[in-house]
Design an enzyme around this catalytic site. Sequence first.
Site, mmCIF file in Angstrom:
data_model
loop_
_atom_site.group_PDB
_atom_site.id
_atom_site.type_symbol
_atom_site.label_atom_id
_atom_site.label_comp_id
_atom_site.label_asym_id
_atom_site.label_seq_id
_atom_site.Cartn_x
_atom_site.Cartn_y
_atom_site.Cartn_z
ATOM 1 N N LYS A 259 1.197 101.111 32.214
ATOM 2 C CA LYS A 259 1.578 102.074 31.195
ATOM 3 C C LYS A 259 2.436 103.157 31.850
ATOM 4 C CE LYS A 259 -0.752 104.928 27.632
ATOM 5 N NZ LYS A 259 -2.078 105.236 27.051
ATOM 6 N N SER B 180 -2.696 104.640 22.251
ATOM 7 C CA SER B 180 -1.366 104.880 22.767
ATOM 8 C C SER B 180 -0.904 103.824 23.784
ATOM 9 C CB SER B 180 -1.334 106.259 23.449
ATOM 10 O OG SER B 180 -2.233 106.300 24.573
ATOM 11 N N SER C 286 -7.454 104.542 23.092
ATOM 12 C CA SER C 286 -6.082 104.120 23.373
ATOM 13 C C SER C 286 -5.919 102.765 24.047
ATOM 14 C CB SER C 286 -5.363 105.195 24.200
ATOM 15 O OG SER C 286 -5.079 106.321 23.410
#
Length: 504
Positions: free
Chosen positions: A78, A148, A172
């Site tokens: 990420k 996210s 997330s």
Amino acid sequence: MSAISAAALLHAGNLHPRELLDACIARSRAFDGEIGAWIRMYPEVAYAAADAAADRLRRAGRDGVPESPLCGLPIALKDIFAVSGLPLTASSRVLEGNIAAGDSGVWSRLRDAGAVLLGHVHTDEFAIGVATPQVGNPWNTDFSPGGSSGGSAAALAARFVPLSVGSDTGGSVRLPASACGISSIKPSFGRVTTSGMIPLTPTRDHVGVLGRSVADAALLLEVVAGEDASDPATLLGPPLAGEGFATAVRGGADPLGGVRLGVPDAAVAKLPVPLRSLFDGLLDTARTLGAEIVSVVAPAEPASMATGDMVEIGTYHRQFSDRLHLYRPERLPALAAAAAGLAVPAAEYFGLERDRLRFQYDYNRMFVDHDLDAVVYPGTFVDGARRDEFLEYTVSAGVQGDVMWANYAGAPVVSLPVGRSSATGIPFGVQIGARAWQDREVVALAVELQDALPAWRDVPPLAAAPREIPAVSVVAPGPGPDPTNTRDARAPILPAITTATGPS
């Protein structure tokens, strides 16, 4: 191939790390045009790492010594995890041109294990939101992959990489795992270092690992979990004990015999009919394996904690006050609330931390009162979300599912897919949670459940969509001193994480 299958072939010498890397890059370039999971790829870095991994595997085979199971496996990070000399932008124009000053603790462990960094994947800007709108869900690119860590989940579901790393501050990794039909593990708070990770709210930021199966994710967690002198939170809990995280079933007629699973009725009542059918199917499977299902009333999450979240977000983002025009417009209300949070008196902030501790007592008491081994929550109560839905919501809002309980409790949670909605075709998953520090136990339980649920093997039918993914080489590291090359990335305080049911 699953990560475990690929690792077995690599260690046996039947697959070269370059061959696996070639396949991942080719598939990404052929299909990422509609999905858009990658923000950048690092082919030069990756091929050098693949060759180094091949040498390690060759020596290990020759000398008869064990090598890390991740050696030679491509990994997606990420875009909040620092890698020295490579861009780190949190998928935001605010950090355009930012170069990491050092390595995050997670990448340091992966690098030392011989993992191959293929690239950074998109996050909802600064990991604030729940949509990751720049990424399409591989099952239907009109839909959101969740957030996210939407890029981390989408890259896995599309079979661009066998493993990826995300973060979880309010669901997330769990929300994207449910939406994309893959598996994730949010470990106990402090089990995995957040050093060198761009923060959202440091007192409940968790590193999360994602794999196609729970066993794949456990393979990754085994490497990244552990103490890190750069992150005092990793010293909070007891050391990991045992032989390793479960990656295979125990077998037998009733492998979950004697296991008691608590199901919060209020969370299940929010499910639309297609998702309720899938959730009930999971419970039926658990019963078949010998588990007992117990209805429970989960403790209410303290509303006051949202104020604490805003204080922490404001503390970090105030350094970008001259760049507000570069944020996505839908982030501005949350940033305004975060700026207002900076006016909260210190005494009130620490009062909020006491509210967190009271919630943990209540959460633990639910386990003791009902003699529970784990709780089972729906992965979401939204039957698919369009990419432009939920844009204005933050991970603190809880609009897509009951997820905040695990971050406030610091509890480990495994997410696994159980099927796809009959209405939208979008995958749906469940969350299996335990008490803090019971990471090994909840992973073992989830591995047994997933063995009886083949949904994780489903592959989305991708249409060819070529894309020239930006390729970046290593440059000189940023000045630092934090690995993220930003300020205030470290947690100012450490929350209490307890298994107690009340003050002693």
